[in-house]
Design a protein around this motif. Structure first.
Motif, mmCIF file in Angstrom:
data_model
loop_
_atom_site.group_PDB
_atom_site.id
_atom_site.type_symbol
_atom_site.label_atom_id
_atom_site.label_comp_id
_atom_site.label_asym_id
_atom_site.label_seq_id
_atom_site.Cartn_x
_atom_site.Cartn_y
_atom_site.Cartn_z
ATOM 1 N N PHE B 5 0.864 -1.174 0.000
ATOM 2 C CA PHE B 5 0.000 0.000 0.000
ATOM 3 C C PHE B 5 0.899 1.222 0.000
ATOM 4 N N GLU B 6 0.645 2.144 -0.877
ATOM 5 C CA GLU B 6 1.467 3.351 -0.911
ATOM 6 C C GLU B 6 0.576 4.577 -1.099
ATOM 7 N N LEU B 7 0.862 5.598 -0.320
ATOM 8 C CA LEU B 7 0.133 6.863 -0.461
ATOM 9 C C LEU B 7 0.940 7.798 -1.348
ATOM 10 N N ARG B 8 0.272 8.486 -2.226
ATOM 11 C CA ARG B 8 0.912 9.483 -3.072
ATOM 12 C C ARG B 8 -0.069 10.633 -3.203
ATOM 13 N N CYS B 9 0.269 11.804 -2.692
ATOM 14 C CA CYS B 9 -0.654 12.928 -2.860
ATOM 15 C C CYS B 9 0.139 14.222 -2.976
ATOM 16 N N PRO B 10 -0.439 15.212 -3.632
ATOM 17 C CA PRO B 10 0.272 16.482 -3.778
ATOM 18 C C PRO B 10 0.278 17.265 -2.466
ATOM 19 N N VAL B 11 1.312 18.065 -2.279
ATOM 20 C CA VAL B 11 1.312 19.028 -1.174
ATOM 21 C C VAL B 11 0.205 20.033 -1.451
ATOM 22 N N SER B 12 -0.640 20.257 -0.454
ATOM 23 C CA SER B 12 -1.691 21.263 -0.635
ATOM 24 C C SER B 12 -1.937 21.953 0.692
ATOM 25 N N ALA B 13 -2.688 23.047 0.622
ATOM 26 C CA ALA B 13 -2.968 23.800 1.842
ATOM 27 C C ALA B 13 -4.040 23.114 2.686
ATOM 28 N N ASP B 14 -4.609 22.027 2.181
ATOM 29 C CA ASP B 14 -5.597 21.300 2.974
ATOM 30 C C ASP B 14 -4.860 20.352 3.925
ATOM 31 N N ALA B 57 4.906 23.783 -3.747
ATOM 32 C CA ALA B 57 4.443 22.649 -4.545
ATOM 33 C C ALA B 57 5.338 21.458 -4.258
ATOM 34 N N GLY B 58 4.735 20.285 -4.209
ATOM 35 C CA GLY B 58 5.515 19.097 -3.917
ATOM 36 C C GLY B 58 4.598 17.912 -3.771
ATOM 37 N N SER B 59 5.141 16.851 -3.190
ATOM 38 C CA SER B 59 4.316 15.655 -3.031
ATOM 39 C C SER B 59 4.635 14.963 -1.707
ATOM 40 N N VAL B 60 3.682 14.177 -1.271
ATOM 41 C CA VAL B 60 3.845 13.362 -0.067
ATOM 42 C C VAL B 60 3.651 11.909 -0.474
ATOM 43 N N THR B 61 4.617 11.068 -0.174
ATOM 44 C CA THR B 61 4.435 9.632 -0.413
ATOM 45 C C THR B 61 4.708 8.904 0.891
ATOM 46 N N ALA B 62 3.998 7.834 1.090
ATOM 47 C CA ALA B 62 4.178 7.043 2.315
ATOM 48 C C ALA B 62 4.107 5.575 1.967
ATOM 49 N N ARG B 63 4.998 4.804 2.563
ATOM 50 C CA ARG B 63 4.935 3.355 2.353
ATOM 51 C C ARG B 63 5.387 2.630 3.612
ATOM 52 N N GLY B 64 4.743 1.510 3.835
ATOM 53 C CA GLY B 64 5.076 0.703 4.995
ATOM 54 C C GLY B 64 6.403 -0.006 4.789
ATOM 55 N N THR B 65 7.127 -0.231 5.871
ATOM 56 C CA THR B 65 8.369 -0.992 5.830
ATOM 57 C C THR B 65 8.242 -2.114 6.855
ATOM 58 N N GLN B 66 9.274 -2.924 6.930
ATOM 59 C CA GLN B 66 9.245 -4.011 7.915
ATOM 60 C C GLN B 66 9.142 -3.463 9.339
ATOM 61 N N ASP B 67 9.811 -2.315 9.568
ATOM 62 C CA ASP B 67 9.866 -1.769 10.929
ATOM 63 C C ASP B 67 8.796 -0.721 11.223
ATOM 64 N N GLY B 68 8.149 -0.210 10.180
ATOM 65 C CA GLY B 68 7.189 0.862 10.428
ATOM 66 C C GLY B 68 6.777 1.529 9.134
ATOM 67 N N ILE B 69 7.097 2.817 9.007
ATOM 68 C CA ILE B 69 6.671 3.554 7.829
ATOM 69 C C ILE B 69 7.718 4.605 7.453
ATOM 70 N N ILE B 70 7.804 4.878 6.164
ATOM 71 C CA ILE B 70 8.621 5.993 5.673
ATOM 72 C C ILE B 70 7.685 6.946 4.945
ATOM 73 N N VAL B 71 7.736 8.212 5.325
ATOM 74 C CA VAL B 71 6.968 9.233 4.610
ATOM 75 C C VAL B 71 7.967 10.201 3.986
ATOM 76 N N GLU B 72 7.828 10.418 2.682
ATOM 77 C CA GLU B 72 8.743 11.306 1.974
ATOM 78 C C GLU B 72 7.993 12.558 1.535
ATOM 79 N N ILE B 73 8.580 13.705 1.846
ATOM 80 C CA ILE B 73 7.976 14.979 1.451
ATOM 81 C C ILE B 73 8.940 15.649 0.478
ATOM 82 N N LEU B 74 8.470 15.822 -0.744
ATOM 83 C CA LEU B 74 9.308 16.380 -1.803
ATOM 84 C C LEU B 74 8.927 17.842 -2.031
ATOM 85 N N ASP B 75 9.929 18.726 -1.946
ATOM 86 C CA ASP B 75 9.716 20.148 -2.268
ATOM 87 C C ASP B 75 10.287 20.374 -3.673
ATOM 88 N N PHE B 76 9.386 20.569 -4.637
ATOM 89 C CA PHE B 76 9.830 20.690 -6.027
ATOM 90 C C PHE B 76 10.864 21.814 -6.195
#
Lengths: 105, 147
Positions: B5-14, B57-76
């Motif tokens: 399962f992986e989350l991918r969403c744009p950075v937004s003011a919401d 502007a950027g993106s947020v992605t999240a994915r589960g790992t064996q130990d927990g989770i990694i969330v990556e925040i990309l600033d374009f």
């Protein structure tokens, strides 16, 4: 004193609104008690509002008192050390009683 | 059988919406309670930082790992540097923001990489605090700046 209850979530989208409100409500020399019982989320910009208010209060010998923080907001206050720097209370009633006792002593 | 399962969403003011998404992903990755709250707050601060100090502007992605989770925040715009991270301080007088400090205090691991797409901030949160890659002290006892 001014007692300000903050409910719901405070983040960058509404922290300026909170800052304006606090500035409008507080009278000179007022202690401010923030009732945080219904606050479910606080980010660093919201915490910044509380700390700015504490600075303004300190300028005229008053304090900001934080009451009834729960969950995530309570932990933010803890990891930043704000719960040590500002007087904190388990309940708002306790905060009010303490401020009243200070004023009459 | 576990489903990737992986989350991918744009950075937004919401921000509230992004917090909700991260909460769902974190819970799915096995985080609960305090650690889930810490993850949500840390991602909130990172996204706010992109909106306020990055290119908005950027993106947020999240994915589960064996130990927990990694969330990556990309600033374009690529405006976040190691110097910003290393120099982040908590300021109890409230004179400055301290979102970057909070991120590093709350997460088990934080890394920054400059990529062709922008600056990529990776936040690691484990199920179990015992597997933390490093610990920072309370306010005023954080590590020295990297520069």
């Amino acid at each position: 004193m001014s007692v300000i209850a903050i409910a719901g979530e405070v983040d960058k989208t509404n922290s300026a609104e909170l800052a304006d409100y606090v500035e409008r409500i507080r009278r000179p020399r007022d202690h401010v008690i923030f009732d945080l019982a219904e606050l479910t989320f606080l980010d660093s910009s919201g915490l910044h509002v509380l700390l700015s208010c504490a600075r303004t209060c300190a300028d005229d010998d008053a304090d900001v008192h934080l009451a009834a923080a729960q969950g995530s907001p309570a932990r933010l206050l803890h990891v930043t050390g704000v719960d040590v720097r500002l007087p904190t209370y388990v309940t708002t009633e306790h905060a009010i009683a303490t401020v009243l006792a200070t004023r009459t002593s | 059988m576990s489903v990737q399962f992986e989350l991918r969403c744009p950075v937004s003011a919401d921000l509230a919406f992004i917090r909700d998404l991260v909460r769902v992903c974190g819970r799915y990755a096995g985080l609960t309670g305090e650690r889930l709250d810490h993850l949500v707050l840390a991602v909130n601060e990172a996204v706010t930082n992109v909106l306020d100090h990055g290119g908005a502007a950027g993106s947020v992605t999240a994915r589960g790992t064996q130990d927990g989770i990694i969330v990556e925040i990309l600033d374009f715009a690529g405006r976040l540097s190691a110097g910003h991270l290393g120099g982040a301080r908590v300021d109890p007088t409230g004179a400055h923001g301290f979102g970057l400090w909070v991120i590093q205090r709350l997460c088990d691991g934080v890394s920054l990489e400059q990529t062709g797409l922008g600056s990529l901030l990776s936040l690691h949160m484990n199920h179990d605090p015992a597997t933390s890659v490093r610990h920072l002290g309370r306010a005023g006892r954080e590590r020295q700046p990297a520069h």
